[in-house]
Design a protein around this motif. Structure first.
Motif, PDB file in Angstrom:
ATOM      1  N   MET A   1       0.848  -1.187   0.000  1.00  0.00           N
ATOM      2  CA  MET A   1       0.000   0.000   0.000  1.00  0.00           C
ATOM      3  C   MET A   1       0.883   1.236   0.000  1.00  0.00           C
ATOM      4  SD  MET A   1      -3.014   1.174   2.646  1.00  0.00           S
ATOM      5  CE  MET A   1      -2.008   0.959   4.111  1.00  0.00           C
ATOM      6  N   VAL A  23       1.398  -5.102   3.250  1.00  0.00           N
ATOM      7  CA  VAL A  23       0.255  -5.614   4.011  1.00  0.00           C
ATOM      8  C   VAL A  23       0.021  -7.070   3.637  1.00  0.00           C
ATOM      9  CG1 VAL A  23      -0.894  -3.397   4.342  1.00  0.00           C
ATOM     10  CG2 VAL A  23      -1.294  -4.668   2.247  1.00  0.00           C
ATOM     11  N   THR A  26      -5.657  -7.345   1.950  1.00  0.00           N
ATOM     12  CA  THR A  26      -6.203  -6.025   1.615  1.00  0.00           C
ATOM     13  C   THR A  26      -7.559  -5.768   2.263  1.00  0.00           C
ATOM     14  OG1 THR A  26      -7.150  -6.940  -0.420  1.00  0.00           O
ATOM     15  CG2 THR A  26      -4.971  -5.902  -0.577  1.00  0.00           C
ATOM     16  N   LEU A  31      -5.587  -2.704   6.391  1.00  0.00           N
ATOM     17  CA  LEU A  31      -5.095  -1.439   5.845  1.00  0.00           C
ATOM     18  C   LEU A  31      -5.119  -0.345   6.907  1.00  0.00           C
ATOM     19  CD1 LEU A  31      -6.872  -1.500   2.357  1.00  0.00           C
ATOM     20  CD2 LEU A  31      -4.538  -2.168   2.898  1.00  0.00           C
ATOM     21  N   TYR A  54      -9.404   7.751  -2.252  1.00  0.00           N
ATOM     22  CA  TYR A  54      -9.046   6.434  -2.779  1.00  0.00           C
ATOM     23  C   TYR A  54      -9.603   6.291  -4.188  1.00  0.00           C
ATOM     24  CZ  TYR A  54      -8.812   5.932   2.301  1.00  0.00           C
ATOM     25  OH  TYR A  54      -8.550   6.146   3.629  1.00  0.00           O
ATOM     26  N   LEU A  67     -12.256   1.078   4.527  1.00  0.00           N
ATOM     27  CA  LEU A  67     -11.221   1.879   5.199  1.00  0.00           C
ATOM     28  C   LEU A  67     -11.730   3.285   5.479  1.00  0.00           C
ATOM     29  CD1 LEU A  67      -8.316   2.256   6.156  1.00  0.00           C
ATOM     30  CD2 LEU A  67      -7.668   2.767   3.796  1.00  0.00           C
TER      31      LEU A  67
END
Length: 464
Positions: A1, A23, A26, A31, A54, A67
């Motif tokens: 990421m 990471v 996902t 995250l 994003y 997220l």
């Protein structure tokens, strides 16, 4: 990421890459934990976050478990903005998939790329044929020679997630159309091309139809208009209000093309068909139109939320014509951590004085966008005269417009972690990426400082 931070310093918008994180999966929870760790490493706090952006993936923008939602639960002032460049790409892809003839057209283009670029031999054949055509055109004076002219063109596959790839593919297809037709004819008549001759024959027939030429130029025109918008949205110093304005300009161009662009557009297509010996149908024949798509309007409304409606009131364009004090007060109420009740009362009075000075001062004439306003406020020291207004402006500027800086960071990995360094570790990769991407910052560091830092890391036998 990959993580990039956006902030305002002395009225200027800055975006800087701060690191890449490995990471294990996902999921939004993983995250979020990785971001918390990265923020802790750099002494940053989620509570100071005022915007997050994003590309629109479900694990990032999910309303309940994404997220975005996890960060908003911890900090309600970290407003989410869906990357404008990705929205634009998704709108174009949605239009292409919704209209059967356009979807069919791009299916043909994909098959052309697969056949023509399916082997090194055919790619070499394309390049050689194109080279000979350029030499012939130069010899008869059709084109000029010079620096950066007549560069080698490649026929690359368009991708739904690669901004501008469809436009580049269509430009190259138009430029190399006669060369590609010749190569397809060779494949169709080559007895050794078992398995591809049938496809080549079908593609050759489809390519030499008016419908294909029409859709080719139609999508080239539409994607050309949106391509300029996409490039503008990817600027690091782009602000949210100007981005909304650019979207509106793009929609206006498309509407103008629809209303008044038919004659000139048809003339270009007929000229192309005449050059390549493609039959043009009688335009006086009866034709029934089908429903038109409104995807661009659906995805890019005038304002996606009340927040953006209020933000637009800060725009300095046309002598601050969009200014609305009550909406700006409402905007402050969206940031309770930054503006308490006393600040809002003070801002109410400050805005009255502010707008009078802005509209009467020659220093603030002809500003374009909130970023210009922020820089001018700092230059004229008005950020100290109107501190609450300036804070409101900076909060607006940190709202992300596009994730282009993050995309560039991913692209940079291909240079840092290449074939010769494919076993590079996570920390080394991260440090190398920061030094490569933020080279402008590192250029400012004197060699003596680097030597001193290196020398003080541990005891060494000799001094550098």
């Amino acid at each position: 990421m990959s993580v990039v931070i956006r902030y305002v310093k002395n009225g200027c918008i800055l975006e800087h890459f701060i690191g890449v994180i490995h990471v294990l999966n996902t999921t939004a929870a993983s995250l979020k934990a990785a971001i918390d760790q990265l923020f802790s490493t750099h002494s940053l706090s989620i509570s100071n976050l005022r915007g997050q952006g994003y590309d629109g993936a479900s694990n990032m923008r999910g309303e309940y478990n994404g997220l975005k939602a996890l960060i908003l639960k911890e900090n309600p002032s970290a407003y989410y903005i869906h990357c404008f460049a990705h929205q634009l790409q998704l709108a174009l892809v949605a239009v292409a998939q919704k209209h059967p003839k356009i979807e069919t057209f791009f299916t043909i283009v994909h098959r052309l790329v697969n056949i023509v670029g399916g082997s090194a031999k055919r790619s070499d054949l394309i390049r050689e044929n194109q080279r000979l055509k350029i030499l012939e055109s130069l010899s008869i004076g059709e084109i000029s020679s010079g620096r950066d002219l007549n560069q080698e063109i490649t026929f690359q596959r368009p991708g739904d997630t690669r901004w501008g790839s469809h436009y580049s593919c269509l430009i190259n297809l138009i430029t190399m159309f006669s060369t590609i037709v010749e190569v397809i004819e060779m494949i169709a008549t080559d007895s050794t091309s078992t398995g591809t001759r049938g496809d080549a024959c079908i593609l050759l027939e489809l390519m030499l139809r008016f419908e294909f030429a029409f859709n080719l130029y139609l999508m080239k025109k539409i994607l050309g208009i949106s391509n300029e918008l996409s490039k503008a949205l990817q600027r690091k110093d782009q602000d949210i209000v100007n981005a909304m304005k650019l979207v509106q300009i793009c929609k206006t161009q498309l509407q103008t093309m629809r209303d008044d662009g038919w004659d000139s557009f048809l003339g270009v297509i007929c000229s192309f068909c005449e050059t390549h010996k493609i039959n043009v149908p009688d335009m006086d024949d009866m034709f029934v139109t089908v429903g038109r798509s409104r995807q661009l309007n659906d995805r890019f409304s005038e304002a996606n939320s009340d927040l953006l409606i209020c933000v637009a009131c800060l725009s300095p364009n046309n002598s601050f014509a969009a200014f609305d004090k009550f909406k700006l007060i409402r905007l402050c109420q969206s940031y309770p951590v930054d503006f308490d009740a006393a600040n809002i009362l003070e801002l109410d009075d400050q805005l009255d004085t502010y707008i009078i000075e802005m509209r009467t001062s020659k220093d603030f004439e002809k500003l374009q966008g909130i970023s210009d306003l922020a820089q001018k406020l700092v230059v004229k020291n008005k950020h100290e005269v109107y501190p609450l207004v300036y804070k409101l402006v900076t909060l607006t500027l940190v709202l992300p417009v596009a994730t282009a800086t993050v995309e560039r960071a991913f692209f940079a990995m291909t240079y840092v972690k290449n074939r010769l360094r494919n076993r590079i570790g996570d920390q080394w990769l991260n440090d190398s990426l920061i030094a490569y991407i933020e080279k402008d910052v590192f250029y400012k560091i004197e060699n003596d400082v680097i030597i001193e830092r290196y020398q003080s890391m541990r005891t060494r036998r000799e001094q550098l």
